[in-house]
Motif scaffolding. Structure first.
Motif, PDB file in Angstrom:
ATOM      1  N   ILE A 102       0.854  -1.181   0.000  1.00 33.32           N
ATOM      2  CA  ILE A 102       0.000   0.000   0.000  1.00 33.32           C
ATOM      3  C   ILE A 102       0.892   1.234   0.000  1.00 33.32           C
ATOM      4  CG2 ILE A 102      -1.652   1.368   1.325  1.00 33.32           C
ATOM      5  CD1 ILE A 102      -3.032  -1.154   2.170  1.00 33.32           C
ATOM      6  N   ALA A 103       0.561   2.159  -0.857  1.00 30.12           N
ATOM      7  CA  ALA A 103       1.350   3.381  -0.995  1.00 30.12           C
ATOM      8  C   ALA A 103       0.474   4.609  -0.817  1.00 30.12           C
ATOM      9  CB  ALA A 103       2.009   3.416  -2.372  1.00 30.12           C
ATOM     10  N   TRP A 104       1.149   5.703  -0.539  1.00 32.61           N
ATOM     11  CA  TRP A 104       0.493   7.007  -0.491  1.00 32.61           C
ATOM     12  C   TRP A 104       1.010   7.842  -1.662  1.00 32.61           C
ATOM     13  CZ3 TRP A 104      -3.466   8.402   2.544  1.00 32.61           C
ATOM     14  CH2 TRP A 104      -3.725   7.650   3.693  1.00 32.61           C
ATOM     15  N   PHE A 105       0.067   8.486  -2.338  1.00 30.49           N
ATOM     16  CA  PHE A 105       0.375   9.422  -3.405  1.00 30.49           C
ATOM     17  C   PHE A 105      -0.280  10.756  -3.043  1.00 30.49           C
ATOM     18  CE2 PHE A 105       2.112   6.920  -6.983  1.00 30.49           C
ATOM     19  CZ  PHE A 105       1.936   5.648  -6.481  1.00 30.49           C
ATOM     20  N   ARG A 106       0.255  11.832  -3.582  1.00 30.28           N
ATOM     21  CA  ARG A 106      -0.421  13.116  -3.425  1.00 30.28           C
ATOM     22  C   ARG A 106      -0.532  13.795  -4.787  1.00 30.28           C
ATOM     23  NH1 ARG A 106       4.164  16.277   0.084  1.00 30.28           N
ATOM     24  NH2 ARG A 106       5.704  16.605  -1.572  1.00 30.28           N
ATOM     25  N   GLN A 107      -1.603  14.545  -4.921  1.00 34.26           N
ATOM     26  CA  GLN A 107      -1.842  15.245  -6.177  1.00 34.26           C
ATOM     27  C   GLN A 107      -2.158  16.697  -5.905  1.00 34.26           C
ATOM     28  OE1 GLN A 107      -4.718  13.415  -8.790  1.00 34.26           O
ATOM     29  NE2 GLN A 107      -3.818  14.476 -10.534  1.00 34.26           N
ATOM     30  N   ILE A 108      -1.479  17.555  -6.646  1.00 31.76           N
ATOM     31  CA  ILE A 108      -1.708  18.979  -6.584  1.00 31.76           C
ATOM     32  C   ILE A 108      -2.451  19.367  -7.857  1.00 31.76           C
ATOM     33  CG2 ILE A 108      -0.591  21.242  -6.443  1.00 31.76           C
ATOM     34  CD1 ILE A 108       1.807  19.782  -5.188  1.00 31.76           C
ATOM     35  N   PRO A 109      -3.437  20.277  -7.764  1.00 32.86           N
ATOM     36  CA  PRO A 109      -4.168  20.671  -8.971  1.00 32.86           C
ATOM     37  C   PRO A 109      -3.236  21.072 -10.104  1.00 32.86           C
ATOM     38  CG  PRO A 109      -5.224  21.570  -7.044  1.00 32.86           C
ATOM     39  CD  PRO A 109      -3.949  20.939  -6.562  1.00 32.86           C
ATOM     40  N   GLY A 110      -3.472  20.508 -11.283  1.00 32.93           N
ATOM     41  CA  GLY A 110      -2.665  20.834 -12.444  1.00 32.93           C
ATOM     42  C   GLY A 110      -1.423  19.985 -12.589  1.00 32.93           C
ATOM     43  N   LYS A 111      -1.177  19.110 -11.631  1.00 36.90           N
ATOM     44  CA  LYS A 111      -0.006  18.234 -11.688  1.00 36.90           C
ATOM     45  C   LYS A 111      -0.425  16.789 -11.536  1.00 36.90           C
ATOM     46  CE  LYS A 111       3.354  21.569  -9.911  1.00 36.90           C
ATOM     47  NZ  LYS A 111       4.459  21.785  -8.928  1.00 36.90           N
ATOM     48  N   GLY A 112       0.439  15.911 -11.938  1.00 35.88           N
ATOM     49  CA  GLY A 112       0.182  14.490 -11.787  1.00 35.88           C
ATOM     50  C   GLY A 112       0.404  14.034 -10.360  1.00 35.88           C
ATOM     51  N   ARG A 113       0.096  12.771 -10.125  1.00 32.79           N
ATOM     52  CA  ARG A 113       0.291  12.211  -8.797  1.00 32.79           C
ATOM     53  C   ARG A 113       1.776  12.013  -8.509  1.00 32.79           C
ATOM     54  NH1 ARG A 113      -4.384   7.960  -9.512  1.00 32.79           N
ATOM     55  NH2 ARG A 113      -6.072   8.926  -8.332  1.00 32.79           N
ATOM     56  N   GLU A 114       2.153  12.314  -7.276  1.00 34.90           N
ATOM     57  CA  GLU A 114       3.527  12.092  -6.819  1.00 34.90           C
ATOM     58  C   GLU A 114       3.523  10.982  -5.786  1.00 34.90           C
ATOM     59  OE1 GLU A 114       5.086  15.285  -4.482  1.00 34.90           O
ATOM     60  OE2 GLU A 114       7.091  14.417  -4.334  1.00 34.90           O
ATOM     61  N   GLY A 115       4.330   9.979  -5.999  1.00 34.64           N
ATOM     62  CA  GLY A 115       4.453   8.904  -5.033  1.00 34.64           C
ATOM     63  C   GLY A 115       5.174   9.391  -3.797  1.00 34.64           C
ATOM     64  N   ILE A 116       4.588   9.145  -2.622  1.00 35.72           N
ATOM     65  CA  ILE A 116       5.153   9.640  -1.371  1.00 35.72           C
ATOM     66  C   ILE A 116       5.864   8.539  -0.602  1.00 35.72           C
ATOM     67  CG2 ILE A 116       4.606  10.655   0.875  1.00 35.72           C
ATOM     68  CD1 ILE A 116       4.378  12.554  -1.502  1.00 35.72           C
ATOM     69  N   SER A 117       5.161   7.423  -0.389  1.00 37.93           N
ATOM     70  CA  SER A 117       5.741   6.339   0.396  1.00 37.93           C
ATOM     71  C   SER A 117       4.969   5.062   0.146  1.00 37.93           C
ATOM     72  CB  SER A 117       5.699   6.688   1.887  1.00 37.93           C
ATOM     73  OG  SER A 117       6.341   5.699   2.653  1.00 37.93           O
ATOM     74  N   CYS A 118       5.612   3.935   0.410  1.00 39.38           N
ATOM     75  CA  CYS A 118       4.985   2.635   0.196  1.00 39.38           C
ATOM     76  C   CYS A 118       5.488   1.673   1.253  1.00 39.38           C
ATOM     77  CB  CYS A 118       5.315   2.117  -1.197  1.00 39.38           C
ATOM     78  SG  CYS A 118       4.481   0.593  -1.643  1.00 39.38           S
ATOM     79  N   ILE A 119       4.639   0.703   1.603  1.00 34.48           N
ATOM     80  CA  ILE A 119       5.034  -0.306   2.584  1.00 34.48           C
ATOM     81  C   ILE A 119       4.531  -1.665   2.152  1.00 34.48           C
ATOM     82  CG2 ILE A 119       2.980   0.030   4.038  1.00 34.48           C
ATOM     83  CD1 ILE A 119       4.906  -0.337   6.469  1.00 34.48           C
TER      84      ILE A 119
END
Length: 127
Positions: free
Chosen positions: A34-51
């Motif tokens: 399971i991973a966490w991604f974050r998305q900012i308006p106008g940008k693609g998803r950025e991978g943050i962390s995974c376990i």
């Protein structure tokens, strides 16, 4: 059908902390990631962390290493993201993602490596 539900987002001041949760259901696989991604308006998803569920192996993006900590509770099928020292560049919609993951396999923080996604929770960092 895999379902993921995020919670814990909110408004925090710079330097503050938040703890996100990702509660999973609908799967019986023993080995997954399971991973966490974050998305900012106008940008693609950025991978943050995974376990990894098997051995707890973790991966972090350079932008959050040392500030964010990912952890898991396999019995609850829940993954947490402790976010400390939040910065103005950390806001976004944080989503968790799931995929099968054999033990010792390479973990990649890339969208294509995941099959199921949650709806996301908003994180805002502002004074």
């Amino acid at each position: 059908q895999v379902q993921l539900v995020e919670s814990g987002g909110g408004l925090v001041q710079p330097g503050g902390s938040l703890r996100l949760s990702c509660a999973g259901s609908g799967f019986t696989l023993k080995y997954y990631k399971i991973a966490w991604f974050r998305q900012i308006p106008g940008k693609g998803r950025e991978g943050i962390s995974c376990i990894s569920s098997s051995d707890g192996a973790t991966v972090y993006a350079d932008s959050v290493r040392g500030r964010f900590t990912i952890s898991k509770d396999n019995a609850k099928k829940t993954v947490y993201l402790q976010m400390d020292n939040l910065k103005p560049e950390d806001p976004g919609v944080y989503s968790c993602a799931w995929a099968p993951h054999p033990p010792a396999a390479i973990m990649r923080l890339e969208e294509y490596a995941f099959e199921s996604w949650g709806q996301g929770t908003q994180v805002t960092v502002s004074s």
